[in-house]
Scaffold this motif. Sequence first.
Motif, mmCIF file in Angstrom:
data_model
loop_
_atom_site.group_PDB
_atom_site.id
_atom_site.type_symbol
_atom_site.label_atom_id
_atom_site.label_comp_id
_atom_site.label_asym_id
_atom_site.label_seq_id
_atom_site.Cartn_x
_atom_site.Cartn_y
_atom_site.Cartn_z
ATOM 1 N N SER A 270 0.814 -1.148 0.021
ATOM 2 C CA SER A 270 -0.166 -0.135 -0.034
ATOM 3 C C SER A 270 0.781 1.361 0.024
ATOM 4 N N THR A 271 2.231 1.086 0.405
ATOM 5 C CA THR A 271 3.181 2.379 0.475
ATOM 6 C C THR A 271 3.907 2.567 -1.005
ATOM 7 N N ASP A 272 3.561 1.232 -1.938
ATOM 8 C CA ASP A 272 4.426 1.550 -3.298
ATOM 9 C C ASP A 272 3.240 2.618 -4.051
ATOM 10 N N LEU A 273 4.044 3.312 -5.043
ATOM 11 C CA LEU A 273 3.301 4.235 -5.866
ATOM 12 C C LEU A 273 3.981 4.093 -7.410
ATOM 13 N N ALA A 274 2.819 4.159 -8.349
ATOM 14 C CA ALA A 274 3.371 3.972 -9.583
ATOM 15 C C ALA A 274 3.447 5.193 -10.225
ATOM 16 N N GLY A 275 2.785 6.312 -9.531
ATOM 17 C CA GLY A 275 2.752 7.712 -9.884
ATOM 18 C C GLY A 275 1.718 8.346 -10.592
ATOM 19 N N GLY A 276 0.666 7.456 -11.029
ATOM 20 C CA GLY A 276 -0.368 7.909 -11.536
ATOM 21 C C GLY A 276 -1.750 7.424 -11.161
ATOM 22 N N PRO A 277 -2.702 7.768 -11.921
ATOM 23 C CA PRO A 277 -4.257 7.282 -11.109
ATOM 24 C C PRO A 277 -4.477 5.998 -10.776
ATOM 25 N N VAL A 278 -3.536 5.076 -11.264
ATOM 26 C CA VAL A 278 -3.645 3.538 -10.724
ATOM 27 C C VAL A 278 -3.503 3.581 -9.292
ATOM 28 N N ASP A 279 -2.682 4.726 -8.686
ATOM 29 C CA ASP A 279 -2.395 4.698 -7.265
ATOM 30 C C ASP A 279 -4.085 5.119 -6.498
ATOM 31 N N GLU A 280 -4.565 5.799 -7.124
ATOM 32 C CA GLU A 280 -6.204 6.127 -6.614
ATOM 33 C C GLU A 280 -6.787 4.900 -6.648
ATOM 34 N N ILE A 281 -6.743 3.930 -7.464
ATOM 35 C CA ILE A 281 -7.613 2.731 -7.519
ATOM 36 C C ILE A 281 -7.108 1.778 -6.578
ATOM 37 N N PHE A 282 -5.764 1.650 -6.572
ATOM 38 C CA PHE A 282 -5.239 0.818 -5.281
ATOM 39 C C PHE A 282 -5.515 1.222 -4.088
ATOM 40 N N ALA A 283 -5.480 2.535 -3.819
ATOM 41 C CA ALA A 283 -5.661 2.984 -2.283
ATOM 42 C C ALA A 283 -7.306 2.815 -1.961
ATOM 43 N N SER A 284 -8.211 2.890 -3.122
ATOM 44 C CA SER A 284 -9.631 2.578 -2.592
ATOM 45 C C SER A 284 -9.915 1.250 -2.685
ATOM 46 N N SER B 90 -11.220 5.894 -16.784
ATOM 47 C CA SER B 90 -10.727 6.840 -15.362
ATOM 48 C C SER B 90 -10.644 5.668 -14.052
ATOM 49 N N ALA B 91 -9.943 6.450 -13.216
ATOM 50 C CA ALA B 91 -9.834 5.765 -11.937
ATOM 51 C C ALA B 91 -11.243 5.431 -11.645
ATOM 52 N N LEU C 53 -10.561 -14.722 -5.851
ATOM 53 C CA LEU C 53 -10.931 -13.892 -6.892
ATOM 54 C C LEU C 53 -9.538 -13.282 -7.360
ATOM 55 N N ASP C 54 -9.305 -13.401 -8.390
ATOM 56 C CA ASP C 54 -7.857 -12.749 -9.164
ATOM 57 C C ASP C 54 -8.198 -11.978 -10.278
ATOM 58 N N VAL C 55 -7.827 -10.709 -10.038
ATOM 59 C CA VAL C 55 -8.038 -9.841 -11.387
ATOM 60 C C VAL C 55 -6.554 -9.232 -11.769
ATOM 61 N N GLN C 56 -6.634 -8.784 -13.002
ATOM 62 C CA GLN C 56 -5.413 -8.014 -13.544
ATOM 63 C C GLN C 56 -5.647 -6.594 -13.868
ATOM 64 N N VAL C 57 -4.937 -5.933 -13.688
ATOM 65 C CA VAL C 57 -5.276 -4.453 -13.924
ATOM 66 C C VAL C 57 -3.995 -3.956 -14.801
ATOM 67 N N ASP C 58 -4.138 -3.598 -16.265
ATOM 68 C CA ASP C 58 -3.179 -3.174 -17.066
ATOM 69 C C ASP C 58 -3.097 -1.721 -17.273
ATOM 70 N N THR C 59 -2.121 -1.227 -17.348
ATOM 71 C CA THR C 59 -2.193 0.602 -17.568
ATOM 72 C C THR C 59 -1.243 1.058 -18.485
ATOM 73 N N CYS C 60 -1.325 2.307 -18.820
ATOM 74 C CA CYS C 60 -0.374 2.862 -19.630
ATOM 75 C C CYS C 60 1.000 3.003 -18.873
ATOM 76 N N PRO C 61 1.918 3.442 -19.302
ATOM 77 C CA PRO C 61 3.118 3.800 -18.467
ATOM 78 C C PRO C 61 2.926 4.641 -17.284
ATOM 79 N N ASP C 62 3.520 4.495 -16.062
ATOM 80 C CA ASP C 62 3.285 5.174 -14.815
ATOM 81 C C ASP C 62 1.925 5.115 -14.401
ATOM 82 N N GLY C 63 1.359 4.131 -14.672
ATOM 83 C CA GLY C 63 -0.210 3.942 -14.007
ATOM 84 C C GLY C 63 -1.193 4.785 -14.549
ATOM 85 N N ALA C 64 -1.146 5.317 -15.853
ATOM 86 C CA ALA C 64 -2.073 6.057 -16.488
ATOM 87 C C ALA C 64 -3.255 5.394 -17.291
#
Length: 152
Positions: free
Chosen positions: A55-69, A130-131, A103-114
């Motif tokens: 939870s302390t790791d950050l990608a630097g993009g909106p994916v961080d908001e997804i994971f925090a939620s 959108s996140a 349940l196992d899900v996969q999340v793919d993003t653009c670079p930097d979690g965009a």
Amino acid sequence: MPAAGEDFAAGIVVSLATVDVDSSLSMAHGWTPAVQRVGAFGEVLVLMDWIAWRSTDLAGGPVDEIFASLWARFPGLSMRRLWFSNPNDDDNVWRILREDTGLDVQVDTCPDGAPPFLLESDYSQRHVNSADEAVEILVEWFDTMTGTPWHM
């Protein structure tokens, strides 16, 4: 993914032949070897693995908001991020497991979690921009779906 011997764009050919690598390195870290043949340059060994994402790791993009939620709603989630030994490979892929349901899900993003985001489970696949939309879908999946546990 092309089959063995089929060309990717830019002349990269994937070889699915068995590869001899330093077994102590591979076994100790759980890395999966993959061999790519790049034009006339010969074969290149690329190692890949799923590394723990906290939870302390950050990608630097909106994916961080997804994971925090998700962590706020489901504190027991286990997350892993795809890692390659070659920095040119796409590592913007995460696997998320809700252990109590499997349940196992996969999340793919653009670079930097965009965005856009590609969300995948054994039952569904969604592209979202959108996140907030990603969180809505993933919360629904984690609330309603079950799956087969995978080992991290």
